[in-house]
Structures are given as C-alpha cells and as structure tokens.
Design a protein around this motif. Sequence first.
Motif, PDB file in Angstrom:
ATOM      1  N   ARG A 145       6.295   2.094  -8.546  1.00 23.64           N
ATOM      2  CA  ARG A 145       6.362   3.495  -8.965  1.00 23.64           C
ATOM      3  C   ARG A 145       5.406   3.779 -10.120  1.00 23.64           C
ATOM      4  O   ARG A 145       4.715   4.809 -10.123  1.00 23.64           O
ATOM      5  CB  ARG A 145       7.794   3.838  -9.374  1.00 23.64           C
ATOM      6  N   SER A 146       5.336   2.877 -11.085  1.00 22.70           N
ATOM      7  CA  SER A 146       4.443   3.086 -12.229  1.00 22.70           C
ATOM      8  C   SER A 146       2.983   3.093 -11.796  1.00 22.70           C
ATOM      9  O   SER A 146       2.189   3.935 -12.229  1.00 22.70           O
ATOM     10  CB  SER A 146       4.680   2.016 -13.299  1.00 22.70           C
ATOM     11  N   TRP A 147       2.608   2.158 -10.910  1.00 23.45           N
ATOM     12  CA  TRP A 147       1.240   2.139 -10.403  1.00 23.45           C
ATOM     13  C   TRP A 147       0.970   3.318  -9.487  1.00 23.45           C
ATOM     14  O   TRP A 147      -0.149   3.855  -9.458  1.00 23.45           O
ATOM     15  CB  TRP A 147       0.966   0.822  -9.682  1.00 23.45           C
ATOM     16  N   GLY A 148       1.983   3.730  -8.725  1.00 26.36           N
ATOM     17  CA  GLY A 148       1.807   4.887  -7.856  1.00 26.36           C
ATOM     18  C   GLY A 148       1.498   6.145  -8.635  1.00 26.36           C
ATOM     19  O   GLY A 148       0.634   6.941  -8.251  1.00 26.36           O
ATOM     20  N   LYS A 149       2.188   6.332  -9.767  1.00 22.75           N
ATOM     21  CA  LYS A 149       1.902   7.490 -10.615  1.00 22.75           C
ATOM     22  C   LYS A 149       0.539   7.360 -11.286  1.00 22.75           C
ATOM     23  O   LYS A 149      -0.212   8.335 -11.389  1.00 22.75           O
ATOM     24  CB  LYS A 149       2.995   7.638 -11.675  1.00 22.75           C
ATOM     25  N   ALA A 150       0.211   6.152 -11.746  1.00 21.50           N
ATOM     26  CA  ALA A 150      -1.063   5.949 -12.426  1.00 21.50           C
ATOM     27  C   ALA A 150      -2.242   6.173 -11.488  1.00 21.50           C
ATOM     28  O   ALA A 150      -3.289   6.694 -11.908  1.00 21.50           O
ATOM     29  CB  ALA A 150      -1.122   4.535 -13.015  1.00 21.50           C
ATOM     30  N   LEU A 151      -2.078   5.801 -10.214  1.00 15.63           N
ATOM     31  CA  LEU A 151      -3.167   5.916  -9.240  1.00 15.63           C
ATOM     32  C   LEU A 151      -3.046   7.151  -8.357  1.00 15.63           C
ATOM     33  O   LEU A 151      -3.885   7.355  -7.477  1.00 15.63           O
ATOM     34  CB  LEU A 151      -3.193   4.664  -8.350  1.00 15.63           C
ATOM     35  N   SER A 152      -1.992   7.959  -8.581  1.00 14.36           N
ATOM     36  CA  SER A 152      -1.737   9.139  -7.741  1.00 14.36           C
ATOM     37  C   SER A 152      -1.719   8.753  -6.265  1.00 14.36           C
ATOM     38  O   SER A 152      -2.336   9.407  -5.420  1.00 14.36           O
ATOM     39  CB  SER A 152      -2.789  10.229  -7.993  1.00 14.36           C
ATOM     40  N   SER A 153      -1.002   7.676  -5.945  1.00  9.22           N
ATOM     41  CA  SER A 153      -0.957   7.158  -4.584  1.00  9.22           C
ATOM     42  C   SER A 153       0.352   7.542  -3.904  1.00  9.22           C
ATOM     43  O   SER A 153       1.423   7.057  -4.281  1.00  9.22           O
ATOM     44  CB  SER A 153      -1.107   5.631  -4.589  1.00  9.22           C
ATOM     45  N   SER A 154       0.268   8.412  -2.892  1.00 11.13           N
ATOM     46  CA  SER A 154       1.465   8.777  -2.143  1.00 11.13           C
ATOM     47  C   SER A 154       2.029   7.565  -1.410  1.00 11.13           C
ATOM     48  O   SER A 154       3.236   7.448  -1.199  1.00 11.13           O
ATOM     49  CB  SER A 154       1.136   9.886  -1.134  1.00 11.13           C
ATOM     50  N   LEU A 155       1.164   6.661  -1.033  1.00 10.02           N
ATOM     51  CA  LEU A 155       1.592   5.460  -0.322  1.00 10.02           C
ATOM     52  C   LEU A 155       2.455   4.571  -1.214  1.00 10.02           C
ATOM     53  O   LEU A 155       3.535   4.123  -0.816  1.00 10.02           O
ATOM     54  CB  LEU A 155       0.369   4.695   0.166  1.00 10.02           C
ATOM     55  N   LEU A 156       2.003   4.279  -2.437  1.00  7.76           N
ATOM     56  CA  LEU A 156       2.777   3.441  -3.356  1.00  7.76           C
ATOM     57  C   LEU A 156       4.081   4.123  -3.757  1.00  7.76           C
ATOM     58  O   LEU A 156       5.126   3.471  -3.866  1.00  7.76           O
ATOM     59  CB  LEU A 156       1.949   3.124  -4.605  1.00  7.76           C
ATOM     60  N   LEU A 157       4.041   5.438  -3.983  1.00 10.05           N
ATOM     61  CA  LEU A 157       5.254   6.151  -4.359  1.00 10.05           C
ATOM     62  C   LEU A 157       6.271   6.135  -3.232  1.00 10.05           C
ATOM     63  O   LEU A 157       7.468   5.972  -3.462  1.00 10.05           O
ATOM     64  CB  LEU A 157       4.910   7.594  -4.757  1.00 10.05           C
ATOM     65  N   ALA A 158       5.791   6.291  -1.988  1.00  9.26           N
ATOM     66  CA  ALA A 158       6.695   6.237  -0.841  1.00  9.26           C
ATOM     67  C   ALA A 158       7.284   4.838  -0.687  1.00  9.26           C
ATOM     68  O   ALA A 158       8.483   4.679  -0.435  1.00  9.26           O
ATOM     69  CB  ALA A 158       5.951   6.642   0.430  1.00  9.26           C
TER      70      ALA A 158
END
Length: 303
Positions: A145-158
């Motif tokens: 989740r932290s990397w998903g927010k940092a990278l604006s990655s919908s894939l990581l957040l999902a």
Amino acid sequence: MSFPDSAAIAARRQHQVQRVLYVTLGLNLLVFLVKLGLGLATGSLSLVADALHSSADSASNILALLAARFSSPEPDEEHPYGHSKFEAIGAMGIAAFLGMASFEILSTAVGRFFEPQPPLQVDGLTLTLMVGVLGINLFVAFYERSWGKALSSSLLLADARHTLSDVWVTLTVLLGLAGIHYWGIPWLDQVLAVPVGLLVFWSGWEVLQENIPFLTDRVAIPPKTLRELVLSLPGVLDCHDITSRGIPGQMIFIEMHMVVEPLDVESAHRITEAVEQLLQERYGPVRVTIHLEPYSHIEGSQP
C-alpha cells in the motif's frame, strides 16, 4: 508532441512496481505453504480455504507481474499511447480472484453446517504459526500500500487490498481455531467465515469501481482546472476544447486548442513547451497535444 522525459520517468516507475511485486510474491508463497500444511495437519476446512485464498494472493502477484511487464507507458508502432491499460486489466483480474475466493469461503462455511466434520486437532503451535502468518500478511499489505501510493500504482493498491482481505480471513480463522482449542466451540470456524467472505467480495467490488473509469477513459483532470492553469502562463490568450485521460501521477494524455500572443512559430513553440513543463510539474508524467489557433478563435471558446 512526444516527451521522452515523461516516458523515462514512467518506465522507471514500472521497474519499481515489479520489484515490489517480487518481494510480495515470495512472502505470499510462504504464507500459502504454511496455511496449507496446517490445514492438512489439523483437518480444518476453513484453514484449507484460507490457504486457497492465499494461493489467490500468489496468483494475483504473478498476474500483476505480467501486467506490469506489458503495461510499459512507452509507445510503439502498434500502441502509440503506450500500454498503461494493461495494468488496469491486471487489477481487474485481481478483482476476479477476490470474487472466486469469496465464493470459496462462503460455500465452505455453508457446507460445514450440513456435513458432519471430524474433530479438529488444534494445538498451541498451530496458533503460534497462524499469528506469525498474520504478521506477514499485515507487513505485505502495508508494504504494498505504501509503495502503491508512492508510485500511484492502481495495480499495487489493488493487490494490497487483496492481501488486506487475507488479513481478515486469517484473523477470522485464527479466532475460530482459538475458540476450538480453548473453549471447545467447533462451529465458530464457519460462523466467522461468513462475514469475512462478504468482506472479500466487497474488496473486489471496490477494485472494479476504481479501475473501470480508467479503462473507459473517464476525464482525468477537469477541463476548467486545466484551462485556468494554462491561462496563468504569460503569452497564453485562450485555451479551449480540452480533453484528458489517464491516471494523475502515472501517465496523463491531454489535448487542447490554444491561442497565444506571439505570431512567429518559434515564440509560439516556446510557450507550448512552457505549458508542457507546467503540466508535468503539477501532474507528473504527461503527453500533451496542442493545436495552435489564430486570434479569431478566442471568441466563443469553451473551457
């Protein structure tokens, strides 16, 4: 207009996404093996179902790696707008895994009410290992989740949401096993599995809601906001017929018609480059197409 700097930034982002996914894949495989071993050893169907859910975590990681591999934002001859939508398609695949895991959890829980089950063999070591597995799940969820927010990655957040749903499943199974071990209440296992299965389904629904707008090219930035920003630059007289799509922070495609004060091509070109730089500073990687128009197009312009 083509912007290699924006493409390079987005490409580096893709490599970072893949590195995070490799770490989470290794941890999710470890969790799956521990849960499956404990489920077979204790005879707990809910624990085996939990292991199945964790296998979906690993499968979604593999799917996410494939999606990240093929979702390069850099264009080619067949995909002039890049491949970013592959990432959203990967997120939709994760939503499908969530739906299947939810069905498996609910069907297993309901089945246990009607079919007699042998006594479960639950000891302190099993509970200790499950607490350790729960800790790994929590680490993976918040790491992604932290990397998903940092990278604006919908894939990581999902994928982080998927893993977080596994945390709730694991916690529920752990409570059920504790109830069996300490209080002799065997039906806690399937009763607690029902709300968790519904939570897993809801997580999948949220993933769908987040990614369908991107796949259907919903407006990324309101035209009025873009118009006000562009008009703040010296030399820009008007800006209209503005469209945008994509994900802010990842890659946005913007098209606009613009009227500028200079009449010579070189000066007008400098202003368009200033517009590109301003948009990139505000929204991250962007690809902008600007159509310059004469003074007569100022009247009747639309935001």
